[in-house]
Motif scaffolding. Structure first.
Motif, PDB file in Angstrom:
ATOM      1  N   LEU A 154       0.837  -1.057   0.121  1.00 22.44           N
ATOM      2  CA  LEU A 154      -0.128  -0.199  -0.050  1.00 22.44           C
ATOM      3  C   LEU A 154       0.994   1.231   0.053  1.00 22.44           C
ATOM      4  O   LEU A 154       1.524   1.616   0.815  1.00 22.44           O
ATOM      5  CB  LEU A 154      -0.773   0.102   1.419  1.00 22.44           C
ATOM      6  CG  LEU A 154      -2.033   1.040   1.259  1.00 22.44           C
ATOM      7  CD1 LEU A 154      -2.991   0.992   0.249  1.00 22.44           C
ATOM      8  CD2 LEU A 154      -2.805   1.259   2.689  1.00 22.44           C
ATOM      9  N   ARG A 155       0.624   1.900  -1.020  1.00 22.80           N
ATOM     10  CA  ARG A 155       1.176   3.350  -0.979  1.00 22.80           C
ATOM     11  C   ARG A 155       0.598   4.344  -0.517  1.00 22.80           C
ATOM     12  O   ARG A 155      -0.657   4.435  -0.626  1.00 22.80           O
ATOM     13  CB  ARG A 155       1.796   3.716  -2.461  1.00 22.80           C
ATOM     14  CG  ARG A 155       2.650   2.723  -3.379  1.00 22.80           C
ATOM     15  CD  ARG A 155       2.968   3.354  -4.524  1.00 22.80           C
ATOM     16  NE  ARG A 155       4.088   2.531  -5.438  1.00 22.80           N
ATOM     17  CZ  ARG A 155       4.520   3.143  -6.564  1.00 22.80           C
ATOM     18  NH1 ARG A 155       4.081   4.136  -7.091  1.00 22.80           N
ATOM     19  NH2 ARG A 155       5.547   2.358  -6.944  1.00 22.80           N
ATOM     20  N   THR A 156       1.077   5.490   0.563  1.00 22.48           N
ATOM     21  CA  THR A 156       0.334   6.393   1.175  1.00 22.48           C
ATOM     22  C   THR A 156       1.104   7.628   0.895  1.00 22.48           C
ATOM     23  O   THR A 156       2.400   7.710   0.971  1.00 22.48           O
ATOM     24  CB  THR A 156       0.095   6.075   2.441  1.00 22.48           C
ATOM     25  OG1 THR A 156       1.052   6.314   3.374  1.00 22.48           O
ATOM     26  CG2 THR A 156      -0.333   4.336   2.604  1.00 22.48           C
ATOM     27  N   GLU A 187     -10.476   5.751   7.136  1.00 27.64           N
ATOM     28  CA  GLU A 187      -9.751   6.424   6.367  1.00 27.64           C
ATOM     29  C   GLU A 187      -9.660   8.034   6.709  1.00 27.64           C
ATOM     30  O   GLU A 187      -8.509   8.675   6.471  1.00 27.64           O
ATOM     31  CB  GLU A 187     -10.475   6.290   4.990  1.00 27.64           C
ATOM     32  CG  GLU A 187     -10.013   4.935   4.480  1.00 27.64           C
ATOM     33  CD  GLU A 187     -10.823   4.624   3.124  1.00 27.64           C
ATOM     34  OE1 GLU A 187     -11.629   5.414   2.448  1.00 27.64           O
ATOM     35  OE2 GLU A 187     -11.016   3.507   2.480  1.00 27.64           O
ATOM     36  N   PHE A 204      -6.699   8.610   8.857  1.00 28.79           N
ATOM     37  CA  PHE A 204      -5.660   8.575   8.166  1.00 28.79           C
ATOM     38  C   PHE A 204      -5.531   9.940   7.491  1.00 28.79           C
ATOM     39  O   PHE A 204      -4.280  10.568   7.480  1.00 28.79           O
ATOM     40  CB  PHE A 204      -5.356   7.554   7.270  1.00 28.79           C
ATOM     41  CG  PHE A 204      -4.113   7.311   6.748  1.00 28.79           C
ATOM     42  CD1 PHE A 204      -3.107   6.734   7.305  1.00 28.79           C
ATOM     43  CD2 PHE A 204      -3.754   7.549   5.312  1.00 28.79           C
ATOM     44  CE1 PHE A 204      -1.617   6.576   6.903  1.00 28.79           C
ATOM     45  CE2 PHE A 204      -2.492   7.470   4.762  1.00 28.79           C
ATOM     46  CZ  PHE A 204      -1.596   6.927   5.450  1.00 28.79           C
ATOM     47  N   ARG A 205      -6.452  10.315   6.836  1.00 34.50           N
ATOM     48  CA  ARG A 205      -6.284  11.569   5.957  1.00 34.50           C
ATOM     49  C   ARG A 205      -6.064  12.898   6.801  1.00 34.50           C
ATOM     50  O   ARG A 205      -5.123  13.837   6.623  1.00 34.50           O
ATOM     51  CB  ARG A 205      -7.698  11.912   5.138  1.00 34.50           C
ATOM     52  CG  ARG A 205      -7.639  12.933   4.282  1.00 34.50           C
ATOM     53  CD  ARG A 205      -8.708  12.858   3.223  1.00 34.50           C
ATOM     54  NE  ARG A 205     -10.092  12.966   4.169  1.00 34.50           N
ATOM     55  CZ  ARG A 205     -10.851  12.003   4.282  1.00 34.50           C
ATOM     56  NH1 ARG A 205     -10.774  10.695   3.772  1.00 34.50           N
ATOM     57  NH2 ARG A 205     -12.253  12.177   4.721  1.00 34.50           N
ATOM     58  N   THR A 220      -2.260  12.944   7.440  1.00 34.63           N
ATOM     59  CA  THR A 220      -1.310  13.121   6.197  1.00 34.63           C
ATOM     60  C   THR A 220      -1.694  14.291   5.502  1.00 34.63           C
ATOM     61  O   THR A 220      -1.048  15.277   5.730  1.00 34.63           O
ATOM     62  CB  THR A 220      -1.467  11.784   5.323  1.00 34.63           C
ATOM     63  OG1 THR A 220      -3.012  11.595   5.095  1.00 34.63           O
ATOM     64  CG2 THR A 220      -1.024  10.673   6.298  1.00 34.63           C
ATOM     65  N   TRP A 228      -0.950  14.746  -2.985  1.00 34.46           N
ATOM     66  CA  TRP A 228      -0.369  13.444  -3.093  1.00 34.46           C
ATOM     67  C   TRP A 228      -1.369  12.334  -3.977  1.00 34.46           C
ATOM     68  O   TRP A 228      -2.448  12.396  -3.963  1.00 34.46           O
ATOM     69  CB  TRP A 228      -0.303  12.454  -1.897  1.00 34.46           C
ATOM     70  CG  TRP A 228       0.648  11.265  -1.810  1.00 34.46           C
ATOM     71  CD1 TRP A 228       1.941  11.166  -1.976  1.00 34.46           C
ATOM     72  CD2 TRP A 228       0.086   9.774  -2.188  1.00 34.46           C
ATOM     73  NE1 TRP A 228       2.194  10.015  -2.141  1.00 34.46           N
ATOM     74  CE2 TRP A 228       1.291   9.053  -2.120  1.00 34.46           C
ATOM     75  CE3 TRP A 228      -1.050   9.438  -2.306  1.00 34.46           C
ATOM     76  CZ2 TRP A 228       1.239   7.954  -2.318  1.00 34.46           C
ATOM     77  CZ3 TRP A 228      -1.324   8.111  -2.469  1.00 34.46           C
ATOM     78  CH2 TRP A 228      -0.160   7.424  -2.417  1.00 34.46           C
ATOM     79  N   SER A 261      -1.067   8.400  -5.960  1.00 36.30           N
ATOM     80  CA  SER A 261      -0.396   7.036  -5.975  1.00 36.30           C
ATOM     81  C   SER A 261       1.001   7.151  -6.813  1.00 36.30           C
ATOM     82  O   SER A 261       1.899   6.125  -6.745  1.00 36.30           O
ATOM     83  CB  SER A 261      -1.102   5.745  -6.378  1.00 36.30           C
ATOM     84  OG  SER A 261      -1.621   5.835  -7.620  1.00 36.30           O
ATOM     85  N   ARG A 311       6.609   9.130  -0.628  1.00 36.28           N
ATOM     86  CA  ARG A 311       5.606   8.290  -0.217  1.00 36.28           C
ATOM     87  C   ARG A 311       6.122   7.209   0.818  1.00 36.28           C
ATOM     88  O   ARG A 311       7.111   7.133   0.942  1.00 36.28           O
ATOM     89  CB  ARG A 311       4.923   7.584  -1.594  1.00 36.28           C
ATOM     90  CG  ARG A 311       6.089   6.651  -2.186  1.00 36.28           C
ATOM     91  CD  ARG A 311       5.357   5.704  -3.321  1.00 36.28           C
ATOM     92  NE  ARG A 311       6.180   4.713  -3.707  1.00 36.28           N
ATOM     93  CZ  ARG A 311       7.240   4.707  -4.615  1.00 36.28           C
ATOM     94  NH1 ARG A 311       7.309   6.017  -5.488  1.00 36.28           N
ATOM     95  NH2 ARG A 311       7.997   3.889  -5.023  1.00 36.28           N
ATOM     96  N   SER A 347      -5.425  -2.149   2.977  1.00 35.73           N
ATOM     97  CA  SER A 347      -6.273  -1.055   2.671  1.00 35.73           C
ATOM     98  C   SER A 347      -5.880   0.176   3.962  1.00 35.73           C
ATOM     99  O   SER A 347      -5.187  -0.241   4.893  1.00 35.73           O
ATOM    100  CB  SER A 347      -7.640  -1.410   2.887  1.00 35.73           C
ATOM    101  OG  SER A 347      -8.015  -1.665   4.271  1.00 35.73           O
ATOM    102  N   LEU A 348      -6.202   1.315   3.507  1.00 34.74           N
ATOM    103  CA  LEU A 348      -6.103   2.378   4.632  1.00 34.74           C
ATOM    104  C   LEU A 348      -6.723   1.885   5.908  1.00 34.74           C
ATOM    105  O   LEU A 348      -6.269   2.474   6.811  1.00 34.74           O
ATOM    106  CB  LEU A 348      -6.501   3.889   4.119  1.00 34.74           C
ATOM    107  CG  LEU A 348      -5.600   4.420   3.203  1.00 34.74           C
ATOM    108  CD1 LEU A 348      -6.211   6.018   2.546  1.00 34.74           C
ATOM    109  CD2 LEU A 348      -4.052   4.744   3.365  1.00 34.74           C
TER     110      LEU A 348
END
Length: 351
Positions: free
Chosen positions: A10-12, A291, A294-295, A298, A313, A315, A320, A327-328
């Motif tokens: 997972l990229r974040t 989510e 997390f948002r 970030t 940001w 993907s 990153r 998943s988030l």
């Protein structure tokens, strides 16, 4: 999200700590036993005593904590650093020196009058000097409850910010209608000075009381002023209703506050842990609610600190984090350390 042969990848976006006190931390030192404290004033006095007793420098203690944060995916932070007539600018210079050893971590420093601004003569001069010694923003603390002079305190804070051309970030622990009145006054001054989007209120505990009659009007004024709110989801501290703040258009970012300092034995240096706590404290259950936590940790923090590579940001971004997670939502619940931290496509390590 991409996949590997062994586990999903997972990229974040990078994490942002929007409210932290690295100069107070005992990170990597022997266990610190804390004295009991029932009031804000008692906590502050305990902090004064503990800081005076540290044998390890601010730079080294801050560097240890900042290194940990970077390794766990924090790419930007806003550090509230004590300034006073007794400390002068030493803590600011120590945290700035620690930050310069970690060029992949953006550190904004707030000159923070923890021990009083008006009530501690000489601190306003020290605050001005701190802005020439590594601090980026002007801080404040409880103009009413601690300082006892709402307008005098805000005159000093906004006046210094105007003279130096800096943004503002004020701690506000006061609750009830009095706390809301202070928030409204900060918002009014923000609008009057054309500072929309350049003022932050940390904690803002009064916003966590849904029964206060003026809460809705206060949130509308905060949104009009573009005042940011930072919350830390710590202990029993009040947390605003995130749904209600969204409805009123109030922007929120997340911080870790104290990490292993005189105030609290808790904190890990991981903003993913803090996103987990925010989700837990706000009873997040659905993927969308997880989510959002997390948002806030970030993208929202990237917007507050002016980091477009986090705020905008995608993907495909070269800056990153990469996690082994599906998943988030799972990421916020399980809180793994990142497998890789990349800045501009280059894998970084804390040094």
């Amino acid at each position: 999200m991409t996949a590997t042969a062994s586990a999903p990848l997972l990229r974040t976006p990078g994490l942002v700590d929007a409210h932290i006190h690295p100069d107070k931390s005992s990170w990597t030192l022997p266990w610190l036993s804390r004295d009991p404290a029932g009031t804000l004033s008692e906590l502050i006095e305990n902090d004064r005593a503990v800081q005076a007793g540290y044998a390890v420098s601010v730079e080294e203690r801050a560097h240890a904590l900042l290194s940990r944060a970077l390794a766990h995916g924090t790419l930007a932070m806003r550090a509230h650093v004590d300034v006073s007539s007794e400390l002068g600018t030493a803590n600011v210079e120590g945290v700035r020196a620690a930050a310069e050893r970690l060029p992949d971590l953006t550190v904004q420093i707030v000159a923070f009058p923890q021990f009083g601004l008006l009530t501690n003569p000489g601190t306003l001069d020290a605050m001005a000097a701190a802005l020439e010694s590594g601090a980026d923003l002007v801080g404040g603390i409880d103009p009413g409850g601690l300082e006892g002079d709402l307008h005098g305190h805000l005159d000093a804070v906004f006046g210094l910010a105007d003279r130096a051309g800096r943004d503002i970030d004020i701690h506000l622990h006061d609750g009830g209608e009095d706390g809301l009145a202070q928030i409204r006054e900060i918002a009014r001054r923000t609008i009057a000075g054309g500072r929309q989007g350049r003022v932050t209120i940390g904690h803002a505990f009064a916003l966590g009381d849904a029964m206060l009659p003026s809460l809705g009007a206060t949130l509308d004024l905060v949104a009009e002023a573009g005042v940011w709110i930072t919350t830390c989801a710590l202990g029993a501290d009040p947390i605003p209703d995130l749904d209600r703040l969204e409805r009123h258009g109030v922007r929120v970012a997340l911080g870790s506050d104290g990490v292993r300092d005189s105030w609290t034995p808790f904190g890990t240096g991981s903003m993913l842990d803090r996103a987990h706590l925010l989700a837990y404290r706000t009873d997040a259950r659905t993927d969308a609610e997880l989510e959002r936590a997390f948002r806030i940790a970030t993208v929202h923090g990237g917007e507050l600190l002016g980091r477009p590579e986090i705020a905008d940001w995608t993907s495909e971004s070269e800056t990153r984090l990469e996690f082994a997670a599906e998943s988030l939502a799972q990421l916020v619940v399980d809180r793994p350390a990142p497998q890789r931290v990349l800045v501009g496509g280059r894998e970084v390590a804390a040094r």
